[in-house]
Enzyme design. Sequence first.
Site, PDB file in Angstrom:
ATOM      1  N   SER A 128       0.837  -1.198   0.000  1.00  0.00           N
ATOM      2  CA  SER A 128       0.000   0.000   0.000  1.00  0.00           C
ATOM      3  C   SER A 128       0.871   1.246   0.000  1.00  0.00           C
ATOM      4  CB  SER A 128      -0.852  -0.022   1.268  1.00  0.00           C
ATOM      5  OG  SER A 128      -1.429   1.237   1.494  1.00  0.00           O
ATOM      6  N   TYR A 183      -2.404  -1.167  10.748  1.00  0.00           N
ATOM      7  CA  TYR A 183      -2.634  -1.747   9.415  1.00  0.00           C
ATOM      8  C   TYR A 183      -1.452  -1.439   8.493  1.00  0.00           C
ATOM      9  CZ  TYR A 183      -3.998  -1.857   4.549  1.00  0.00           C
ATOM     10  OH  TYR A 183      -3.989  -2.063   3.194  1.00  0.00           O
ATOM     11  N   LYS A 216       1.797  -3.800   6.544  1.00  0.00           N
ATOM     12  CA  LYS A 216       2.274  -3.790   5.150  1.00  0.00           C
ATOM     13  C   LYS A 216       3.784  -3.544   5.113  1.00  0.00           C
ATOM     14  CE  LYS A 216      -1.652  -4.522   3.208  1.00  0.00           C
ATOM     15  NZ  LYS A 216      -1.914  -5.863   2.657  1.00  0.00           N
TER      16      LYS A 216
HETATM   17  P1  NAD Z   1     -11.031  -7.242   0.754  1.00  0.00           P
HETATM   18  O1  NAD Z   1     -11.287  -7.281   2.215  1.00  0.00           O
HETATM   19  O2  NAD Z   1     -12.182  -7.007  -0.150  1.00  0.00           O
HETATM   20  O3  NAD Z   1     -10.313  -8.585   0.299  1.00  0.00           O
HETATM   21  C1  NAD Z   1      -9.463  -9.327   1.136  1.00  0.00           C
HETATM   22  C2  NAD Z   1      -9.933 -10.777   1.090  1.00  0.00           C
HETATM   23  O4  NAD Z   1      -9.095 -11.555   1.934  1.00  0.00           O
HETATM   24  C3  NAD Z   1     -11.363 -10.946   1.608  1.00  0.00           C
HETATM   25  O5  NAD Z   1     -12.111 -11.719   0.677  1.00  0.00           O
HETATM   26  C4  NAD Z   1     -11.187 -11.679   2.924  1.00  0.00           C
HETATM   27  O6  NAD Z   1     -12.286 -12.531   3.220  1.00  0.00           O
HETATM   28  C5  NAD Z   1      -9.893 -12.436   2.679  1.00  0.00           C
HETATM   29  N1  NAD Z   1      -9.137 -12.769   3.895  1.00  0.00           N
HETATM   30  C6  NAD Z   1      -8.812 -11.954   4.916  1.00  0.00           C
HETATM   31  N2  NAD Z   1      -8.085 -12.629   5.827  1.00  0.00           N
HETATM   32  C7  NAD Z   1      -7.923 -13.887   5.344  1.00  0.00           C
HETATM   33  C8  NAD Z   1      -7.265 -15.042   5.827  1.00  0.00           C
HETATM   34  N3  NAD Z   1      -6.626 -15.049   6.996  1.00  0.00           N
HETATM   35  N4  NAD Z   1      -7.305 -16.160   5.077  1.00  0.00           N
HETATM   36  C9  NAD Z   1      -7.965 -16.179   3.896  1.00  0.00           C
HETATM   37  N5  NAD Z   1      -8.606 -15.127   3.396  1.00  0.00           N
HETATM   38  C10 NAD Z   1      -8.587 -13.975   4.114  1.00  0.00           C
HETATM   39  O7  NAD Z   1      -9.890  -6.155   0.499  1.00  0.00           O
HETATM   40  P2  NAD Z   1      -9.328  -5.548  -0.864  1.00  0.00           P
HETATM   41  O8  NAD Z   1      -9.710  -4.122  -0.906  1.00  0.00           O
HETATM   42  O9  NAD Z   1      -9.667  -6.426  -2.001  1.00  0.00           O
HETATM   43  O10 NAD Z   1      -7.776  -5.591  -0.553  1.00  0.00           O
HETATM   44  C11 NAD Z   1      -6.960  -6.673  -0.980  1.00  0.00           C
HETATM   45  C12 NAD Z   1      -5.542  -6.449  -0.478  1.00  0.00           C
HETATM   46  O11 NAD Z   1      -5.064  -5.194  -0.967  1.00  0.00           O
HETATM   47  C13 NAD Z   1      -5.441  -6.384   1.043  1.00  0.00           C
HETATM   48  O12 NAD Z   1      -4.244  -7.022   1.425  1.00  0.00           O
HETATM   49  C14 NAD Z   1      -5.369  -4.896   1.318  1.00  0.00           C
HETATM   50  O13 NAD Z   1      -4.693  -4.624   2.511  1.00  0.00           O
HETATM   51  C15 NAD Z   1      -4.584  -4.404   0.114  1.00  0.00           C
HETATM   52  N6  NAD Z   1      -4.820  -2.984  -0.178  1.00  0.00           N
HETATM   53  C16 NAD Z   1      -6.107  -2.532  -0.352  1.00  0.00           C
HETATM   54  C17 NAD Z   1      -6.324  -1.181  -0.587  1.00  0.00           C
HETATM   55  C18 NAD Z   1      -7.726  -0.649  -0.748  1.00  0.00           C
HETATM   56  O14 NAD Z   1      -7.915   0.574  -0.633  1.00  0.00           O
HETATM   57  N7  NAD Z   1      -8.744  -1.491  -1.034  1.00  0.00           N
HETATM   58  C19 NAD Z   1      -5.242  -0.295  -0.668  1.00  0.00           C
HETATM   59  C20 NAD Z   1      -3.951  -0.785  -0.503  1.00  0.00           C
HETATM   60  C21 NAD Z   1      -3.758  -2.144  -0.259  1.00  0.00           C
HETATM   61  N1  UFG Z   2     -12.770  11.085   3.257  1.00  0.00           N
HETATM   62  C1  UFG Z   2     -13.812  11.941   3.587  1.00  0.00           C
HETATM   63  N2  UFG Z   2     -14.966  11.393   4.055  1.00  0.00           N
HETATM   64  C2  UFG Z   2     -15.148  10.041   4.197  1.00  0.00           C
HETATM   65  C3  UFG Z   2     -14.077   9.182   3.857  1.00  0.00           C
HETATM   66  C4  UFG Z   2     -12.901   9.749   3.391  1.00  0.00           C
HETATM   67  O1  UFG Z   2     -13.694  13.140   3.459  1.00  0.00           O
HETATM   68  O2  UFG Z   2     -16.222   9.605   4.648  1.00  0.00           O
HETATM   69  C5  UFG Z   2     -11.527  11.672   2.711  1.00  0.00           C
HETATM   70  C6  UFG Z   2     -10.288  11.368   3.527  1.00  0.00           C
HETATM   71  O3  UFG Z   2     -10.110  12.348   4.532  1.00  0.00           O
HETATM   72  C7  UFG Z   2      -9.195  11.392   2.454  1.00  0.00           C
HETATM   73  C8  UFG Z   2      -9.911  10.873   1.194  1.00  0.00           C
HETATM   74  O4  UFG Z   2     -11.307  11.063   1.447  1.00  0.00           O
HETATM   75  O5  UFG Z   2      -8.786  12.705   2.202  1.00  0.00           O
HETATM   76  C9  UFG Z   2      -9.656   9.395   0.901  1.00  0.00           C
HETATM   77  O6  UFG Z   2      -9.971   8.635   2.070  1.00  0.00           O
HETATM   78  P1  UFG Z   2     -10.101   7.035   2.008  1.00  0.00           P
HETATM   79  O7  UFG Z   2     -10.501   6.578   3.365  1.00  0.00           O
HETATM   80  O8  UFG Z   2     -10.974   6.638   0.870  1.00  0.00           O
HETATM   81  O9  UFG Z   2      -8.632   6.558   1.630  1.00  0.00           O
HETATM   82  P2  UFG Z   2      -7.233   6.808   2.355  1.00  0.00           P
HETATM   83  O10 UFG Z   2      -6.377   7.558   1.390  1.00  0.00           O
HETATM   84  O11 UFG Z   2      -7.407   7.368   3.701  1.00  0.00           O
HETATM   85  O12 UFG Z   2      -6.695   5.328   2.557  1.00  0.00           O
HETATM   86  C10 UFG Z   2      -6.721   4.335   1.508  1.00  0.00           C
HETATM   87  C11 UFG Z   2      -6.927   2.962   2.124  1.00  0.00           C
HETATM   88  C12 UFG Z   2      -5.755   2.570   2.951  1.00  0.00           C
HETATM   89  C13 UFG Z   2      -4.487   2.700   2.158  1.00  0.00           C
HETATM   90  C14 UFG Z   2      -4.363   4.081   1.565  1.00  0.00           C
HETATM   91  C15 UFG Z   2      -3.171   4.182   0.656  1.00  0.00           C
HETATM   92  O13 UFG Z   2      -8.093   2.950   2.928  1.00  0.00           O
HETATM   93  O14 UFG Z   2      -5.891   1.223   3.310  1.00  0.00           O
HETATM   94  O15 UFG Z   2      -5.545   4.392   0.806  1.00  0.00           O
HETATM   95  O16 UFG Z   2      -3.208   3.168  -0.286  1.00  0.00           O
HETATM   96  F1  UFG Z   2      -3.437   2.463   2.965  1.00  0.00           F
END
Ligand code: NAD
Ligand code: UFG
Length: 337
Positions: A124, A148, A152
């Site tokens: 991330s 969290y 990572k």
């Molecule tokens: P998500 O929660 O939709 O998907 C994660 C999946 O992993 C889920 O289906 C969950 O059931 C499964 N899971 C969790 N723990 C598990 C375990 N112990 N064993 C087996 N399955 C398990 O999340 P996502 O948004 O698809 O994110 C996927 C990956 O990308 C995550 O590692 C997340 O940290 C990373 N990531 C996401 C974002 C974002 O904004 N969505 C940003 C940066 C990184």
């Molecule tokens: N925000 C609002 N109102 C809301 C939610 C978010 O104003 O209800 C604003 C936040 O303050 C920020 C922007 O919208 O300025 C984006 O917020 P998000 O929560 O959508 O995303 P973040 O950038 O905070 O974090 C996301 C993921 C993290 C990841 C990060 C970088 O949630 O897991 O991007 O990849 F680490």
Amino acid sequence: MAILVTGGAGYIGSHTCVELLNAGMDIVVIDNYYNSKPEALNRVKQITGKDFKFYECDIRDRTGLDKVFDENKIDAVIHFAGLKAVGESCKIPLAYYENNVSGTVTLCQAMADHGCKRMVFSSSATVYGNNKVPYNEEMSTGEVTNPYGRTKYIIEEILKDLYASDNEWSIALLRYFNPIGAHETGLIGEDPNGIPNNLLPYIAQVAVGKLEHLNVFGDDYETPDGTGVRDYIHVSDLAVGHVKAINYITGRTGIDAINLGTGNGFSVLQLVHAFEKACGHKIPYVVAPRRAGDLAYSYANPDKALRLLGFKTERDIDKMCEDTWRWQSNNPNGYDN
Ligand code: NAD
Ligand code: UFG
């Protein structure tokens, strides 16, 4: 030969399964359904017209993992499985370290014991902490502000140590910026449990009438309109990035951190207005206090992804909002419809 996708029923995982299948690759999916539903995988099959094996398996379950590796010839692993809610991670940090960090260690042990040493890991942009934007992969990491993000960072360091100990590994640490959007069919998308934490799912639920108004967390940042700026990337572009990463790590060894972002920043209010255009009506919002831990800016320097993977995003902010709206309006209750 197949790609093992951990967390493949989740938001990014399901979209990546579609792109892997469309690229002609075989996949095996594992998920414990902690944050996802079986219907997501049914929809992946519907979109692609292809079938694949699924195991309901936890990445911390070594016996379960051994069964998966024994029953399939796994060429590489795309490792999405993990917990991802920043706020929750501050309340239950040990659950995050156990699931994300210990789970990854168990997965790597199982991989090594079965001679599978290729991994694409979901990292991330959060690992960049408070560096100056645009973030590039040479910058220092680790100044993260929540458990969290720390998982990572720690996992990245573990994987670097693993490669240093055994140069047969080939690993891509993909640092995602802000994934949003949905598959253009509207069949799969993000289906958060309860009230969404992230901006776009929140806006989408306001748009569909499930939530009353958006809270804009702060309008006094040092940004053009005072609201936070992020690098939003369409989840289908992100998914294509994984297909390219698999091709990249195959036939070579090494470990590379690679940003997956567009390189462009959009503010909260710009995203609100783009979504209003997509859904055809106003999104009510109120300005609320800043959210602890939020930064004014986060966006990528995407050059390394282009150089190493040949990856460039194709879908713009309007497409991200249109596709989210199609998913949200066709599935107001997510996969529970
Ligand atoms: P998500 O929660 O939709 O998907 C994660 C999946 O992993 C889920 O289906 C969950 O059931 C499964 N899971 C969790 N723990 C598990 C375990 N112990 N064993 C087996 N399955 C398990 O999340 P996502 O948004 O698809 O994110 C996927 C990956 O990308 C995550 O590692 C997340 O940290 C990373 N990531 C996401 C974002 C974002 O904004 N969505 C940003 C940066 C990184
Ligand atoms: N925000 C609002 N109102 C809301 C939610 C978010 O104003 O209800 C604003 C936040 O303050 C920020 C922007 O919208 O300025 C984006 O917020 P998000 O929560 O959508 O995303 P973040 O950038 O905070 O974090 C996301 C993921 C993290 C990841 C990060 C970088 O949630 O897991 O991007 O990849 F680490």
